[in-house]
Write a protein that holds these residues in place. Structure first.
Motif, short mmCIF file in Angstrom:
data_model
loop_
_atom_site.label_atom_id
_atom_site.label_comp_id
_atom_site.label_asym_id
_atom_site.label_seq_id
_atom_site.Cartn_x
_atom_site.Cartn_y
_atom_site.Cartn_z
N ALA A 74 29.72 50.11 8.86
CA ALA A 74 29.51 50.94 10.09
C ALA A 74 29.73 50.31 11.32
CB ALA A 74 28.38 51.94 10.09
N ARG A 75 30.36 48.90 11.29
CA ARG A 75 30.65 48.27 12.48
C ARG A 75 32.20 48.01 12.81
NH1 ARG A 75 26.08 47.19 14.92
NH2 ARG A 75 24.19 47.21 13.96
N THR A 76 33.06 48.74 12.09
CA THR A 76 34.47 48.49 12.47
C THR A 76 34.70 48.25 13.78
OG1 THR A 76 34.88 49.97 10.67
CG2 THR A 76 36.89 49.38 11.99
N GLY A 77 35.39 47.16 14.00
CA GLY A 77 35.96 46.69 15.41
C GLY A 77 35.01 45.81 16.14
N GLU A 78 33.94 45.69 15.77
CA GLU A 78 32.79 44.97 16.27
C GLU A 78 33.05 43.34 15.74
OE1 GLU A 78 28.73 46.17 16.30
OE2 GLU A 78 29.43 48.47 16.41
N ALA A 79 32.36 42.30 16.33
CA ALA A 79 32.40 41.14 16.05
C ALA A 79 31.45 41.02 14.81
CB ALA A 79 32.12 39.83 17.29
N CYS A 80 31.88 40.03 14.08
CA CYS A 80 30.99 39.71 12.70
C CYS A 80 30.07 38.79 13.38
CB CYS A 80 31.74 39.06 11.61
SG CYS A 80 30.79 38.09 10.28
N PRO A 81 28.76 39.08 13.18
CA PRO A 81 27.63 38.10 13.67
C PRO A 81 27.39 36.65 12.97
CG PRO A 81 26.68 39.78 12.01
CD PRO A 81 28.18 39.97 12.19
N VAL A 82 28.36 36.54 12.07
CA VAL A 82 28.18 35.29 11.30
C VAL A 82 29.42 34.28 11.83
CG1 VAL A 82 28.46 33.88 9.28
CG2 VAL A 82 27.37 36.24 9.26
N CYS A 83 30.49 34.80 12.02
CA CYS A 83 31.74 33.89 12.22
C CYS A 83 32.49 34.36 13.64
CB CYS A 83 32.98 34.02 11.18
SG CYS A 83 33.80 35.64 10.99
N GLY A 84 32.29 35.58 13.95
CA GLY A 84 32.92 36.38 15.24
C GLY A 84 34.15 36.89 15.01
N ASP A 85 34.80 37.02 14.04
CA ASP A 85 35.90 37.76 13.51
C ASP A 85 35.76 39.14 13.81
OD1 ASP A 85 38.62 38.26 12.76
OD2 ASP A 85 38.30 37.48 10.58
N THR A 86 36.87 40.04 13.78
CA THR A 86 36.53 41.46 13.99
C THR A 86 36.27 42.21 12.70
OG1 THR A 86 38.11 41.47 15.93
CG2 THR A 86 37.65 43.57 14.62
N PHE A 99 34.85 51.70 3.85
CA PHE A 99 33.93 50.55 3.74
C PHE A 99 34.39 49.30 4.68
CE2 PHE A 99 37.06 49.35 0.36
CZ PHE A 99 37.25 48.03 0.68
N GLN A 100 33.58 48.40 5.02
CA GLN A 100 33.91 47.56 5.99
C GLN A 100 33.47 46.05 5.47
OE1 GLN A 100 31.67 50.27 6.95
NE2 GLN A 100 33.65 51.40 7.64
N TYR A 101 34.08 45.03 5.89
CA TYR A 101 34.01 43.79 5.65
C TYR A 101 34.63 42.72 6.49
CZ TYR A 101 39.21 43.80 5.17
OH TYR A 101 40.58 43.97 5.53
N CYS A 102 34.57 41.26 6.58
CA CYS A 102 34.69 40.45 7.51
C CYS A 102 35.88 39.72 6.76
CB CYS A 102 33.81 39.65 8.19
SG CYS A 102 34.43 38.11 8.90
N PRO A 103 37.19 39.54 7.35
CA PRO A 103 38.30 38.77 6.72
C PRO A 103 37.91 37.38 6.58
CG PRO A 103 39.24 40.61 8.21
CD PRO A 103 37.67 40.32 8.41
N THR A 104 37.33 36.71 7.63
CA THR A 104 36.97 35.18 7.63
C THR A 104 36.07 35.00 6.52
OG1 THR A 104 37.72 34.96 9.88
CG2 THR A 104 36.15 33.33 9.11
N CYS A 105 34.91 35.81 6.56
CA CYS A 105 33.90 35.55 5.66
C CYS A 105 34.06 35.83 4.38
CB CYS A 105 32.52 36.29 6.29
SG CYS A 105 31.85 35.66 7.59
N GLN A 106 34.97 36.91 3.98
CA GLN A 106 35.12 37.45 2.64
C GLN A 106 36.50 37.40 1.98
OE1 GLN A 106 32.84 41.21 4.17
NE2 GLN A 106 32.79 41.31 1.97
N THR A 107 37.74 37.29 2.57
CA THR A 107 38.90 37.43 2.10
C THR A 107 39.90 35.98 2.56
OG1 THR A 107 39.83 38.65 3.79
CG2 THR A 107 38.52 39.86 1.83
N GLY A 108 39.13 35.18 3.01
CA GLY A 108 40.03 33.96 3.21
C GLY A 108 41.10 34.34 4.67
#
Length: 288
Positions: A242-254, A265-274
């Motif tokens: 539920a944080r679409t568009g916000e900064a990932c708290p781990v890496c800062g990616d959107t 569903f939501q995910y972080c590209p840098t942390c999860q999908t390379g």
């Protein structure tokens, strides 16, 4: 939708506050909530509350050898009040679905309400002699907090499906829904579209350990919020859901989103999908 941590907190609240109480009048404000007729709801009136438990994402209250089973669906909650109105509620379009009055050994007369926000009313209540008489409980897989690691690995390997799909399948693993599966996969740094057949033993171990940590931390937060008095805002503890568009708290990616007709569903590209972005359409796939 309340998931394992929130329902576990509500069951714990009822064990702390309702055990030993006698069930008094039960007010039904929405007839559609009742999914059984035998035994009747009135059979629980006058009975001592002897237990409260969680079955996957179902909440159960036992009294007089019967169980009142509730599935809170997407917008449901249980709310406790020490001073309920003595007047029966008027059936209508409000959030109240059912109210259970209690008489405690200390002489107080609290009540709890089953409520549901929104217009799509899906909250369900069954009165049964055995929780397994509820078909959605009978079909549950092992509980996500009770399963041992070897069984967890065997179950997921046998499916060879996308991780997101397997984690929310209640017949595989009971208790995890859309929100906590997002959080578990993010914390484990795994793509929602990774398949279980492609995971190494080390990755399975990390996923299992992460699942338990995320769920146990969330249970602790929910219990600490006195859940049945104040509805916990589980979003406050979420990193990506539920944080679409916000900064990932781990890496800062959107934080990105994949949307379907009635869910997302939501995910972080840098942390999860390379760094790759999942296509946001009904037949989502990785953008090459």
């Amino acid at each position: 939708m309340p998931e394992l941590p929130e329902v576990e907190a509500l069951a714990g609240f009822l064990r702390d506050h309702a055990l030993g109480a006698v069930i008094g009048r039960i007010d039904v404000a929405a007839l559609s909530v009742l999914k059984t007729v035998d035994p009747p709801l009135t059979a629980m009136q006058g009975q001592d509350v002897t237990d409260a438990a969680r079955f996957g994402k179902h909440l159960g209250l036992q009294a007089g050898g019967l169980w009142m089973i509730t599935h809170l669906s997407r917008g449901g909650w249980l709310r406790w009040t020490d001073n309920p109105s003595s007047a029966p509620p008027k059936p209508g379009k409000g959030p109240l679905a059912l109210r259970v009055h209690l008489f405690t050994p200390e002489g107080s007369t609290p009540a709890f309400d089953l409520t549901e926000a929104g217009t799509r009313k899906r909250l369900a209540v069954w009165v049964v002699r055995d929780p397994n008489e509820v078909s959605s409980i009978a079909r549950l897989g092992p509980d996500a907090l009770a399963i041992a690691e070897p069984q967890f690995v065997d179950l997921l390997r046998a499916k060879s499906s996308r991780l997101k799909t397997v984690l929310v399948d209640q017949q595989v693993l009971a208790g995890i829904g859309n929100a906590y599966s997002d959080e578990i996969l993010h914390a484990a740094r795994l793509s929602p579209f990774a398949t279980t057949g492609s995971l190494s033993d080390e990755t399975f171990h990390e996923l299992y350990v992460t699942m338990r940590r995320i769920l146990l931390d969330a249970v602790e937060r929910s219990v600490g919020q006195d859940a049945a008095r104040f509805k916990g805002e589980k979003r406050s503890g979420m990193a990506v859901h539920a944080r679409t568009g916000e900064a990932c708290p781990v890496c800062g990616d959107t934080v990105r989103e994949v949307s379907y007709v009635d869910r997302s569903f939501q995910y972080c590209p840098t942390c999860q999908t390379g760094g790759r972005v999942l296509a946001d359409r009904r037949l989502s796939r990785l953008v090459k």
